[in-house]
Motif scaffolding. Structure first.
Motif, PDB file in Angstrom:
ATOM      1  N   ALA A  57      61.884 -16.522   9.568  1.00 12.99           N
ATOM      2  CA  ALA A  57      61.142 -15.678  10.516  1.00 12.99           C
ATOM      3  C   ALA A  57      60.010 -16.496  11.108  1.00 12.99           C
ATOM      4  O   ALA A  57      59.191 -17.043  10.382  1.00 12.99           O
ATOM      5  CB  ALA A  57      60.596 -14.450   9.787  1.00 12.99           C
ATOM      6  N   ARG A  58      59.972 -16.577  12.430  1.00 18.44           N
ATOM      7  CA  ARG A  58      58.927 -17.382  13.072  1.00 18.44           C
ATOM      8  C   ARG A  58      57.829 -16.505  13.662  1.00 18.44           C
ATOM      9  O   ARG A  58      58.102 -15.549  14.368  1.00 18.44           O
ATOM     10  CB  ARG A  58      59.536 -18.240  14.192  1.00 18.44           C
ATOM     11  CG  ARG A  58      59.962 -19.590  13.686  1.00 18.44           C
ATOM     12  CD  ARG A  58      60.513 -20.457  14.797  1.00 18.44           C
ATOM     13  NE  ARG A  58      61.353 -21.485  14.195  1.00 18.44           N
ATOM     14  CZ  ARG A  58      60.918 -22.692  13.876  1.00 18.44           C
ATOM     15  NH1 ARG A  58      59.675 -23.056  14.155  1.00 18.44           N
ATOM     16  NH2 ARG A  58      61.723 -23.564  13.307  1.00 18.44           N
ATOM     17  N   TYR A  59      56.620 -16.878  13.383  1.00 19.94           N
ATOM     18  CA  TYR A  59      55.449 -16.142  13.862  1.00 19.94           C
ATOM     19  C   TYR A  59      54.823 -16.901  15.040  1.00 19.94           C
ATOM     20  O   TYR A  59      55.220 -18.047  15.323  1.00 19.94           O
ATOM     21  CB  TYR A  59      54.474 -15.938  12.700  1.00 19.94           C
ATOM     22  CG  TYR A  59      55.096 -15.102  11.586  1.00 19.94           C
ATOM     23  CD1 TYR A  59      54.844 -13.730  11.488  1.00 19.94           C
ATOM     24  CD2 TYR A  59      56.004 -15.659  10.683  1.00 19.94           C
ATOM     25  CE1 TYR A  59      55.448 -12.956  10.502  1.00 19.94           C
ATOM     26  CE2 TYR A  59      56.618 -14.891   9.697  1.00 19.94           C
ATOM     27  CZ  TYR A  59      56.338 -13.538   9.611  1.00 19.94           C
ATOM     28  OH  TYR A  59      56.934 -12.760   8.644  1.00 19.94           O
ATOM     29  N   GLY A  67      52.362 -18.695  15.935  1.00 19.51           N
ATOM     30  CA  GLY A  67      51.876 -20.072  15.917  1.00 19.51           C
ATOM     31  C   GLY A  67      52.888 -21.062  15.376  1.00 19.51           C
ATOM     32  O   GLY A  67      52.509 -22.154  14.956  1.00 19.51           O
ATOM     33  N   GLU A  68      54.158 -20.681  15.365  1.00 19.32           N
ATOM     34  CA  GLU A  68      55.156 -21.525  14.700  1.00 19.32           C
ATOM     35  C   GLU A  68      56.275 -21.997  15.613  1.00 19.32           C
ATOM     36  O   GLU A  68      57.231 -22.609  15.157  1.00 19.32           O
ATOM     37  CB  GLU A  68      55.742 -20.764  13.500  1.00 19.32           C
ATOM     38  CG  GLU A  68      54.676 -20.433  12.467  1.00 19.32           C
ATOM     39  CD  GLU A  68      55.174 -19.597  11.305  1.00 19.32           C
ATOM     40  OE1 GLU A  68      56.249 -18.981  11.428  1.00 19.32           O
ATOM     41  OE2 GLU A  68      54.472 -19.556  10.287  1.00 19.32           O
ATOM     42  N   VAL A  84      55.265 -10.368  13.416  1.00 14.86           N
ATOM     43  CA  VAL A  84      53.810 -10.267  13.450  1.00 14.86           C
ATOM     44  C   VAL A  84      53.356 -10.177  11.995  1.00 14.86           C
ATOM     45  O   VAL A  84      53.722  -9.257  11.275  1.00 14.86           O
ATOM     46  CB  VAL A  84      53.357  -9.023  14.240  1.00 14.86           C
ATOM     47  CG1 VAL A  84      51.837  -8.912  14.236  1.00 14.86           C
ATOM     48  CG2 VAL A  84      53.886  -9.073  15.668  1.00 14.86           C
ATOM     49  N   GLY A  85      52.576 -11.170  11.578  1.00 16.74           N
ATOM     50  CA  GLY A  85      52.194 -11.240  10.168  1.00 16.74           C
ATOM     51  C   GLY A  85      51.053 -10.312   9.817  1.00 16.74           C
ATOM     52  O   GLY A  85      49.992 -10.738   9.386  1.00 16.74           O
TER      53      GLY A  85
END
Lengths: 745, 328, 161
Positions: A24-26, A28-29, A243-244
């Motif tokens: 899972a990419r957030y 800033g990644e 969204v973390g």
């Protein structure tokens, strides 16, 4: 809805495998070619002007590309116009780098852009700054004389001002059989989602951007960027599939978005700006609030007088308000009421909605005052709530669309073992530990806004739904897929819910516990429209049984249209598409609450909370040993993710009651614990036996799916239930939060 | 003398790094600056635990906190040390942090950590922001007008109670310091945490034979149950024969610039019954002269009660709970 | 060391060898995220206060934000991307999904790496001990119950590889 197959089932999160494998990419990644890193510089003074900002030395460092300050920032029309984001309170939106004026400590005043994150961070320390400092005020308590009415604005729609006074409070209170009053102080709290705010801006040519942003509203961020930088909406795409955590902090576009976009457009490069943990304390918080209550009851235990006043902090540039004092009369039908809500503008950044804004603050005061009244009446606190039970929201004189709170009380008390409670304070012991049982009520609005959803069926038999809505950990992806699955009569595996992209149909910011009701209803609406469209297409086929059948007589199941009367008649969607030489059938629809009828009833979710604490008799140490919340929140689409929402809220409640606080040193006008070592949120060792009961409500009034929302209700009743349990354990009323254990020494 | 010290080149702008759990944090906040970091992990001589001829044990300076806490010798013979280590930080940090580094960790004072506020420890002569500021976590014993910061270690509280000795290596040769003399009180030079001189390195920590494995307890009181620093912590070690205290050791954490021991209190307990009353008298002796501030005066009473409780817990060490939470 | 102050470092990450030139001040966390694009390892505070950056180094769970890339020359590193056995999820990963042990998912890789490390240490038997030894990993969504339930289920043998 044809038949409930997956709605109501505890389906595991569909994105689970991505989250447990690190895929899972957030925001800033995301990788980007020749990516530049921005690091924000923040003001170290609280109020005044920047006299000197000298970036010469910093710019000389190897790898530093540019440093933006108010002196050299690109000019945009925005600096001169009024623009408000979807969640902006009345006032003037803060504009980073607008000029040399410092309005609050930690204000972003420069952006260093460099080839590496480390160089940007280092160069930031080499900027020479001189300020002309001015006197400032950051303390609500010492500025109570400045309290005034809040300004009204768009935000007042979802956050109405306190109900008007009723009857004669003073007279009724004076003549009450018993009276209880209290003063309650809440400090500042920060959302502190685990993921720090970040925006990765992909420069796609002149005036065209793709942005991965941490937000609770992709379209909110898109609107902001388009407006602020004068770009066309279609040229700004905001994407936020993961969204973390946000808890309200992503309801407004935060300054890293502005900074990253500014740098990207000016440098024509891909830019990422990620805030650090200290910077997570510079853009919005739950406001410190002081509350006063005075409740009176007659000899039968009927509450007849309610007074509740809240004085909260806001900034000097926006009037952020919360609904703190509106709740007591929604629950307890007193005839004489007086409610006041005031603001004290201070030299801080504007507060910002944080999980159950207002409700978690106000209900703390209300439910402690109620507990106190119960003691004075010598009535069990639960019995006292039942005596004052009402199916009507007395503050608006409207009947509730549904309210199973009584059942919540009864089932919760039964499962918790409330009857084992000895009412006498400090009477129950376990070794060195005093044992306390406390309870409280929770309430939160069941709101709904409007949203659009696209629904599509393809020749491969798969359905796709699209919405700009985010999933901030709430389970939105899973829940929306479940709704579509049932409505279309298709397996979950055949449903794709595409989301979190501003290019998709409109969804409002995700918050206020209204997302499932809002977008879920839109999913349902779009699915029904899609089915109708399919039926219409099918009806045009020669010799189709569909042509003679009314829509209601056609069942959609596993990709087939089946005649209700004669199930042997059926046709697959695939066949329909093939015969008509179509690749897909698609529809986009809007769903909104009916403005004519929606106001006719009161709509709310309710909870009954029961807590057992142990307090070390000698050392004061408090442990929440057990907590149970029973919730009435309409139809529960997914008991697994809904339970997690409630549990998360309960843990927030434990944190609010016992742990978290942002400490302000008013001499400096700044927060002194802006880190996760000293801003305490509970650790695993603090979380013991928690449980949740859902008391389902059949509520066809709130919306066709009967959904009310579960994001906030979990926290609301916990802080007072804990405080009441601490009182029961120790005989000590601690009204200020968090309850530090040394207050019990 | 290890090569690492040579590599420092006598230049105070160069620093040593071992576990890195504190210095990397401080570097990233720009509280500590270093032109060069010398990684001392390759010094294999410092990375072990072994029995000494006198029956005691040597903890290598580069042995990790976790490996020390779970070492069979420590678990069996020095359970107080094991429990204290396990009450500190988190499992991940204990897997990284070294024993030497534990002694050298710096205070967690809010103002020390904020490079834009005055702090005599970080910026000598700039003033103390805590003394008239928010000082809930600050010192009540041994502090000065210059500094009311506390030393945050848990492990060192146990080491103090166990009468450990610090082995030091340096350009002037090897030397030892009794644990009580290793850390300093702030006085008017709070920027100096301990009596290590520049260029010296901790090679190991020796613990005498006596481990008090029968009657010991570590208690840590804090604002959440784990992964946070002590407001007050207590290490108690008792030697009891025939219901009489033969020897007592009590050290406090979270209340001073160093682990705090008061020998008079320990002497008082000698040959006394292990009773609540006697523990209470000892607690009063230890807290004599304690001074609180606006937000931390509670620590005086809390420390007294914690001492009493922990001494009682030491009578039944098996009652101790994970995270050194209060029990009984 | 070259003229950009870069040191040559060899790292084995998830069974694969990487040779890279990194500046000495780059944390292992940033080496993993920015240089090798193992973004599964999360940055929640960058100061050792949250546990989101937990990885296994030579089998032990550590915080990658508090160590430097250059200090791990030659180390065997396992990140969340290397926890599963190919397509086959690790029992802890399976249990996390089943017990809904996450909401936003941001602390999840650190929680899982920490849990795997903790099970390897074998120092926690009771639920209270598991709670304590997992306390170095914060979760702001409040998925704590699910996380501990999941770890207990794995301990009790409810999940196989």
């Amino acid at each position: 809805m044809t038949k409930s197959e997956v709605i109501g089932k505890p389906i595991s999160r569909l994105e689970g495998p991505l989250k447990v494998t690190g895929q899972a990419r957030y925001a800033g990644e995301y990788e980007a070619s020749d990516l530049l890193y921005g690091y924000v510089v923040n003001s170290t003074v609280t109020k005044g002007k920047i006299a000197v900002i000298d970036t010469t030395d910093a710019k000389m460092l190897d790898g530093v590309v540019e440093i933006f300050t108010h002196e050299n920032r690109p000019s945009t029309a925005w600096f001169d116009i009024q623009y408000a984001d979807m969640d902006a309170p009345p006032g003037t939106v803060f504009k980073p780098l607008k000029d040399n004026e410092i309005k609050f400590n930690g204000q972003p005043i420069a952006l260093v852009v460099a080839e590496t994150f480390e160089m940007a961070r280092y160069a930031a320390t080499k900027i020479k700054l001189a300020y002309i400092e001015e006197e400032f005020e950051t303390d609500v308590e010492s500025n109570l004389h400045k309290a005034r009415d809040p300004k009204k604005g768009l935000a007042s729609m979802l956050k109405p001002p306190p109900p008007k006074p009723k009857g004669d409070f003073e007279e009724a209170y004076r003549n009450s059989h018993v009276q209880s009053s209290g003063e309650f102080k809440h400090g500042t709290e920060h959302h502190n989602p685990m993921e720090m705010f970040a925006s990765t801006v992909i420069y796609e040519g002149s005036k065209k951007l793709k942005i991965y942003d941490k937000t609770q509203g992709t379209i909110n961020s898109q609107l902001y960027v388009a407006n602020v930088f004068g770009l066309k909406m279609k040229n700004v795409q905001v994407i936020s599939p993961f969204v973390g955590g946000a808890f309200g902090s992503g309801l407004r576009p935060q300054y890293q978005l502005f900074m990253a976009v500014m740098a990207s457009l000016a440098l024509k490069r891909n830019v990422r700006v990620t805030l650090d943990r200290a910077q997570m304390f510079t853009f919005g918080h739950r406001p410190p609030t002081i509350q006063y209550t005075k409740f009176g009851a007659d000899e039968n235990g009927k509450v007849n007088a309610l007074y509740h006043k809240a004085v909260a902090e806001t900034s000097q540039f926006e009037d952020y308000v919360e609904m703190v004092v509106n709740w007591s009369n929604m629950l307890y039908p007193a005839e004489n009421t007086l409610f006041e809500s005031k603001l004290v503008p201070l030299d801080v950044y504007s507060p910002l909605d944080m999980r159950a804004p207002g409700g978690s603050t106000g209900m703390h005061a209300i439910e402690i005052t109620m507990d106190e009244l119960a003691y004075k009446l010598n009535i069990d606190p639960l019995e006292f709530r039942l005596i004052n039970y009402s199916d009507i929201d007395k503050s608006s004189e409207k009947e509730y669309s549904s309210k199973e709170l009584r059942e919540c009380y009864l089932r919760g008390a039964e499962k918790f073992g409330w009857s084992k409670r000895n009412p006498e304070p400090a009477s129950m012991k376990r070794g060195n530990k005093l044992v306390g049982f406390g309870m409280a009520t929770g309430i939160w609005d069941a709101n709904r806004l409007f949203a659009r959803v696209e629904a599509k069926i393809s020749i491969d038999g798969k359905a796709t739904l699209k919405s700009a809505v985010t999933d901030i950990g709430t389970g939105t992806l899973t829940v929306m897929s479940q709704i579509a699955s049932d409505e279309l009569g298709m397996d979950l595996e055949d449903i794709t819910f595409s989301y979190a992209d501003s290019a998709m149909p409109f969804a409002p910011i995700q918050g206020g516990s209204f997302t499932t009701a809002t977008v879920g209803t839109a999913v349902q609406t779009a699915c029904i429209a899609l089915k109708k469209k399919i039926v219409k297409k099918a009806a045009s086929l020669k010799d189709s049984f569909v042509s003679n059948a009314p829509f209601e007589d056609i069942i959609f199941r596993n990709g087939f249209l089946i005649s209700k009367q004669s199930p042997e008649y059926k046709i697959s969607i695939k066949e329909i598409l093939e015969k008509l030489s179509l690749e897909e059938i698609k529809t986009t629809n809007m769903a909104m609450p009916n403005p004519l009828t929606q106001g006719k009833k009161a709509k709310a979710v309710h909870s009954a909370v029961f807590v057992e604490v142990e307090v070390d008799e000698e050392l004061g140490v408090i442990e929440v040993k057990r907590a149970l919340t029973s919730v009435a929140a309409g139809k529960i689409i997914n008991p697994k993710t809904a339970e997690s929402q409630i549990l998360g809220g309960m843990i927030w409640g434990i944190s609010k009651a016992l742990h978290e606080e942002t400490i302000t040193d008013h001499r400096f006008g700044k927060y002194i614990n802006p880190n996760l070592a000293e801003y305490h949120i509970p650790v695993h060792a603090d979380i013991n036996d928690l449980s949740v009961i859902f008391v389902e409500e059949q509520d066809e009034f709130v919306n066709d799916l009967g959904i009310k929302g579960v994001g906030e209700i979990g926290i609301v009743g916990m802080p007072p239930a804990i405080a009441n349990a601490v009182y029961h354990a120790t005989g000590k009323r601690i009204n200020d939060l968090p309850i530090h254990f040394d207050k019990l020494l | 003398m290890p090569d690492a010290i040579t590599e420092l080149n006598g230049d105070i702008r160069n620093k040593l790094v071992a576990g890195g759990t504190n210095i990397n944090d401080l570097l990233k906040y720009f509280i500590t600056k270093a032109d060069k970091l010398v990684d001392i992990n390759p010094i294999k001589d410092f990375n072990s635990i072994f029995r000494l001829e006198n029956g005691g044990v040597r903890l290598g300076a580069l042995h990790t906190n976790a490996d020390t806490a779970y070492d069979p010798i420590i678990e069996e013979c020095y359970p107080l040390l094991s429990k204290a280590i396990l009450a500190g930080a988190s499992a991940q940090i204990r897997n990284m942090a070294t024993n030497g580094g534990n002694l050298l960790q710096r205070t967690r004072c809010y103002y020390f950590y904020d490079i834009n506020t005055p702090c005599n420890k970080r910026d000598p002569g700039s003033g103390c922001s805590a003394i008239n500021g928010y000082n809930r976590i600050h010192a009540i014993l041994g502090q000065s007008e210059s500094c009311i910061a506390v030393f945050p270690s848990d492990m060192c509280v146990a080491l103090a109670a166990l009468d450990a000795v610090v082995n030091i290596d340096g350009p002037e040769g090897e030397r030892t310091l009794p644990f009580a003399d290793f850390h300093r009180i702030p006085g008017d030079t709070p920027h100096i945490d301990n009596n290590l001189t520049y260029g010296e390195i901790i090679s190991g920590i020796d613990i005498p034979k006596k481990g008090f494995e029968k009657n010991y307890s570590y208690l840590k009181l804090r604002d959440r149950s784990s992964y946070s620093f002590a407001l007050v912590s207590v290490a108690t070690a008792l030697d009891i024969e025939d219901s009489t205290i033969k020897e007592a050791r009590i050290a406090l954490g979270g209340v001073a610039h160093k682990p705090w021991r008061v020998i008079e209190a320990e002497d008082f307990l000698k040959e006394k019954q292990p009773s609540r009353e006697n523990f209470a008298i000892a607690a009063d002796i230890i807290l004599e002269g304690a001074k609180g501030y606006k937000h931390n005066s509670f620590k005086i009473e809390l420390a007294k009660r914690a001492i009493i409780r922990n001494c009682i817990m030491a009578l039944n060490p098996e009652t101790q709970r994970p995270g050194a939470k209060p029990s009984l | 060391m070259n003229n950009r102050n870069e040191h040559s470092v060899s790292l084995n990450v998830n069974g694969r060898h990487y040779q890279l030139d990194i500046q000495p001040w780059v944390s292992l966390l940033d080496v993993l995220r920015e240089h090798l694009h193992f973004t599964g390892t999360k940055k929640g505070c960058d100061h050792g206060q949250c546990g989101a950056c937990t990885v296994l180094v030579n089998g032990k769970r550590i915080l990658s934000c508090l160590t430097l890339g250059v200090m791990k020359d030659g180390a065997q590193i396992t990140t969340i991307e290397g926890i599963s056995n190919g397509e086959n999820l690790h029992p802890v990963q399976k249990a996390f999904i089943e017990h809904d042990a996450f909401q936003c998912g941001y602390c999840t890789p650190g929680q899982i790496c920490s849990a795997v490390g903790m099970l390897g240490e074998n120092k926690a038997q009771t639920r209270e001990e598991v709670q304590e030894l997992m306390s170095g990993n914060l979760c702001r969504c409040g998925a704590n119950k699910g996380i501990i339930d999941a770890v207990m289920a794995v301990k009790e043998g409810g999940y196989n590889e």
